[in-house]
Design a protein around this motif. Structure first.
Motif, PDB file in Angstrom:
ATOM      1  N   ALA A   1      56.799   2.867  30.725  1.00 11.99           N
ATOM      2  CA  ALA A   1      56.367   2.918  29.328  1.00 11.99           C
ATOM      3  C   ALA A   1      55.114   3.774  29.174  1.00 11.99           C
ATOM      4  CB  ALA A   1      56.115   1.506  28.814  1.00 11.99           C
ATOM      5  N   ILE A   2      54.199   3.673  30.129  1.00 16.37           N
ATOM      6  CA  ILE A   2      52.974   4.471  30.069  1.00 16.37           C
ATOM      7  C   ILE A   2      53.300   5.962  30.134  1.00 16.37           C
ATOM      8  CG2 ILE A   2      50.838   5.025  31.301  1.00 16.37           C
ATOM      9  CD1 ILE A   2      50.820   2.076  32.235  1.00 16.37           C
ATOM     10  N   VAL A   3      54.158   6.329  31.063  1.00 16.48           N
ATOM     11  CA  VAL A   3      54.520   7.744  31.230  1.00 16.48           C
ATOM     12  C   VAL A   3      55.219   8.268  29.975  1.00 16.48           C
ATOM     13  CG1 VAL A   3      55.935   9.350  32.550  1.00 16.48           C
ATOM     14  CG2 VAL A   3      54.651   7.559  33.740  1.00 16.48           C
ATOM     15  N   ALA A   4      56.173   7.518  29.459  1.00 18.83           N
ATOM     16  CA  ALA A   4      56.925   7.959  28.278  1.00 18.83           C
ATOM     17  C   ALA A   4      56.022   8.069  27.059  1.00 18.83           C
ATOM     18  CB  ALA A   4      58.072   6.993  28.007  1.00 18.83           C
ATOM     19  N   ALA A   5      55.130   7.113  26.875  1.00 19.72           N
ATOM     20  CA  ALA A   5      54.269   7.127  25.698  1.00 19.72           C
ATOM     21  C   ALA A   5      53.338   8.330  25.706  1.00 19.72           C
ATOM     22  CB  ALA A   5      53.465   5.829  25.622  1.00 19.72           C
ATOM     23  N   HIS A   6      52.782   8.657  26.860  1.00 16.36           N
ATOM     24  CA  HIS A   6      51.893   9.813  26.941  1.00 16.36           C
ATOM     25  C   HIS A   6      52.670  11.118  26.777  1.00 16.36           C
ATOM     26  CE1 HIS A   6      47.854   8.325  27.990  1.00 16.36           C
ATOM     27  NE2 HIS A   6      48.499   7.284  28.486  1.00 16.36           N
ATOM     28  N   ALA A   7      53.820  11.215  27.418  1.00 12.06           N
ATOM     29  CA  ALA A   7      54.560  12.475  27.431  1.00 12.06           C
ATOM     30  C   ALA A   7      55.253  12.772  26.108  1.00 12.06           C
ATOM     31  CB  ALA A   7      55.596  12.448  28.556  1.00 12.06           C
TER      32      ALA A   7
ATOM     33  N   LEU B   1      55.115  10.495  22.925  1.00 10.03           N
ATOM     34  CA  LEU B   1      54.675   9.906  21.670  1.00 10.03           C
ATOM     35  C   LEU B   1      53.219  10.188  21.321  1.00 10.03           C
ATOM     36  CD1 LEU B   1      56.311   6.367  22.085  1.00 10.03           C
ATOM     37  CD2 LEU B   1      57.320   8.447  21.112  1.00 10.03           C
ATOM     38  N   GLY B   2      52.400  10.465  22.323  1.00 10.20           N
ATOM     39  CA  GLY B   2      50.980  10.647  22.063  1.00 10.20           C
ATOM     40  C   GLY B   2      50.223   9.345  21.897  1.00 10.20           C
ATOM     41  N   VAL B   3      50.807   8.242  22.324  1.00 11.04           N
ATOM     42  CA  VAL B   3      50.160   6.933  22.203  1.00 11.04           C
ATOM     43  C   VAL B   3      49.408   6.654  23.501  1.00 11.04           C
ATOM     44  CG1 VAL B   3      50.526   4.463  21.841  1.00 11.04           C
ATOM     45  CG2 VAL B   3      51.938   6.128  20.611  1.00 11.04           C
ATOM     46  N   PRO B   4      48.117   6.259  23.409  1.00  9.82           N
ATOM     47  CA  PRO B   4      47.279   6.142  24.613  1.00  9.82           C
ATOM     48  C   PRO B   4      47.513   4.854  25.395  1.00  9.82           C
ATOM     49  CG  PRO B   4      45.985   5.582  22.683  1.00  9.82           C
ATOM     50  CD  PRO B   4      47.336   6.030  22.179  1.00  9.82           C
TER      51      PRO B   4
ATOM     52  N   ILE C   1      52.790   4.367  13.215  1.00  5.78           N
ATOM     53  CA  ILE C   1      51.693   4.701  14.122  1.00  5.78           C
ATOM     54  C   ILE C   1      51.230   6.122  13.833  1.00  5.78           C
ATOM     55  CG2 ILE C   1      51.022   5.038  16.534  1.00  5.78           C
ATOM     56  CD1 ILE C   1      53.301   3.130  17.292  1.00  5.78           C
ATOM     57  N   HIS C   2      49.931   6.307  13.671  1.00  3.70           N
ATOM     58  CA  HIS C   2      49.326   7.639  13.659  1.00  3.70           C
ATOM     59  C   HIS C   2      48.828   7.927  15.069  1.00  3.70           C
ATOM     60  CE1 HIS C   2      48.711   6.641   9.241  1.00  3.70           C
ATOM     61  NE2 HIS C   2      49.359   7.788   9.192  1.00  3.70           N
ATOM     62  N   ALA C   3      49.283   9.031  15.654  1.00  3.58           N
ATOM     63  CA  ALA C   3      48.978   9.310  17.056  1.00  3.58           C
ATOM     64  C   ALA C   3      48.565  10.767  17.240  1.00  3.58           C
ATOM     65  CB  ALA C   3      50.194   9.004  17.934  1.00  3.58           C
ATOM     66  N   ARG C   4      47.569  10.973  18.109  1.00  2.68           N
ATOM     67  CA  ARG C   4      47.199  12.325  18.514  1.00  2.68           C
ATOM     68  C   ARG C   4      48.158  12.799  19.590  1.00  2.68           C
ATOM     69  NH1 ARG C   4      41.820   9.972  18.551  1.00  2.68           N
ATOM     70  NH2 ARG C   4      40.501  10.844  16.897  1.00  2.68           N
ATOM     71  N   TYR C   5      48.696  14.003  19.404  1.00  2.00           N
ATOM     72  CA  TYR C   5      49.533  14.595  20.448  1.00  2.00           C
ATOM     73  C   TYR C   5      49.159  16.062  20.565  1.00  2.00           C
ATOM     74  CZ  TYR C   5      53.581  15.717  23.326  1.00  2.00           C
ATOM     75  OH  TYR C   5      54.389  16.127  24.361  1.00  2.00           O
TER      76      TYR C   5
ATOM     77  N   GLY D   1      60.955   5.258  14.706  1.00  2.00           N
ATOM     78  CA  GLY D   1      61.649   6.523  14.510  1.00  2.00           C
ATOM     79  C   GLY D   1      60.644   7.616  14.163  1.00  2.00           C
ATOM     80  N   TRP D   2      61.090   8.853  14.300  1.00  4.30           N
ATOM     81  CA  TRP D   2      60.237  10.002  14.001  1.00  4.30           C
ATOM     82  C   TRP D   2      59.897  10.022  12.523  1.00  4.30           C
ATOM     83  CZ3 TRP D   2      56.887  13.311  15.393  1.00  4.30           C
ATOM     84  CH2 TRP D   2      56.725  14.546  14.756  1.00  4.30           C
ATOM     85  N   GLY D   3      58.589  10.166  12.219  1.00 10.08           N
ATOM     86  CA  GLY D   3      58.158  10.170  10.826  1.00 10.08           C
ATOM     87  C   GLY D   3      57.593  11.494  10.349  1.00 10.08           C
ATOM     88  N   GLY D   4      57.301  12.418  11.279  1.00 12.87           N
ATOM     89  CA  GLY D   4      56.831  13.726  10.893  1.00 12.87           C
ATOM     90  C   GLY D   4      55.430  14.039  11.401  1.00 12.87           C
ATOM     91  N   VAL D   5      55.007  15.297  11.160  1.00 12.25           N
ATOM     92  CA  VAL D   5      53.671  15.764  11.541  1.00 12.25           C
ATOM     93  C   VAL D   5      52.734  15.532  10.380  1.00 12.25           C
ATOM     94  CG1 VAL D   5      52.293  17.769  12.227  1.00 12.25           C
ATOM     95  CG2 VAL D   5      54.613  17.472  13.136  1.00 12.25           C
ATOM     96  N   VAL D   6      51.614  14.876  10.643  1.00 13.42           N
ATOM     97  CA  VAL D   6      50.611  14.656   9.601  1.00 13.42           C
ATOM     98  C   VAL D   6      49.766  15.903   9.410  1.00 13.42           C
ATOM     99  CG1 VAL D   6      48.587  13.266   8.954  1.00 13.42           C
ATOM    100  CG2 VAL D   6      50.532  12.186  10.111  1.00 13.42           C
TER     101      VAL D   6
END
Length: 263
Positions: free
Chosen positions: A111-117, A119-122, A197-201, A257-262
């Motif tokens: 989950a850690i690897v997938a989230a970083h690669a 989703l951009g979730v820390p 979720i708002h995430a930095r990627y 689900g994918w929500g778009g680029v902010v």
């Protein structure tokens, strides 16, 4: 609030779900904060969401089960984990009210690897576990990032600590709550039902839409709250006072689900 908050996460996903989970034994602890003090902690294109006159920082802890990545079946035990998060409630220019995770601590390495690669979730590696006895719900996490990434370096630092008598920060969080009566208020819904979720990627801010049925929230009585995890994510002293809101949800099913680029 142009949309009833309890229906916010019931909006159909704009795209196919990327993950689906059963959440159980959910604890929501929230503290009021000044919005200006949190602006540096949220991604570009978002700002701290002001609810009931305050910005809010939250500790959320829960058990993940029955994780699925459609169209594949449940991951079974591989998809079962405890997660302990520190988050800021955020809103973007399109009015989407979500959360920005400062950290998601868990022991589940895939989950850690997938989230970083993806989703951009820390996500951060930690020894995280949960326990429920009757109406009492307990979650605990203790980070060992050096041990996971550099075991030899970790062993050397441990010997140095023993010889010098100095202790490293544990970057731990421990919460124990007893669930009580159902709470059906607009504030409870605002704090627990977020649209995503708002995430930095990399250089962008992404929005991941969250969908789940309306939540049945229960009042929580705080039995224990301790740890220095907030120090690691720019929120020192967060646990020094009791939460301004403490809620428990027994369980729900969440889809992302994918929500778009902010921005």
């Amino acid at each position: 609030m142009t949309q009833p908050s309890w229906t916010r996460a019931a909006v159909p996903l704009l795209h196919r779900p990327v993950t689906q989970h059963a959440w159980e034994d959910i604890v929501f602890a929230h503290w009021r904060h000044d919005p200006a003090s949190l602006q540096r902690l949220v991604p570009r294109g978002t700002r701290p969401d002001v609810v009931d006159g305050s910005a809010w920082v939250g500790l959320s802890a829960y058990v993940f089960r029955e994780t699925r990545v459609p169209p594949f079946p449940s991951a079974g035990r591989l998809g079962t984990m405890t997660e302990v998060t520190i988050e800021v409630l955020t809103v973007d220019d399109q009015g989407r009210r979500g959360v920005t995770y400062r950290t998601v601590d868990t022991a589940n390495v895939p989950a850690i690897v997938a989230a970083h690669a993806l989703l951009g979730v820390p996500y951060t590696f930690a020894h995280a576990r949960s326990r429920r006895r009757g109406e009492a719900v307990a979650h605990r996490s203790v980070r060992h990032p050096t041990r996971a990434l550099h075991p030899v370096r970790w062993a050397r630092s441990l010997r140095q600590e023993r010889s010098t008598g100095t202790a490293r920060p544990k970057h731990a969080a421990s919460v124990r709550v007893t669930a009580g009566e159902v709470v059906d208020t607009p504030l409870a819904a605002e704090l627990t039902t977020r649209a995503g979720i708002h995430a930095r990627y990399l250089t962008q801010t992404l929005f991941w839409q969250r969908q789940h049925p309306p939540l049945t929230t229960r009042a929580g009585r705080l039995d224990r709250l301790e740890g220095d995890l907030p120090d690691a994510v720019g929120m020192p002293g967060l646990f020094d006072r009791e939460p301004d809101s403490l809620l428990v949800v027994d369980g729900t099913t969440v889809r992302y689900g994918w929500g778009g680029v902010v921005r």
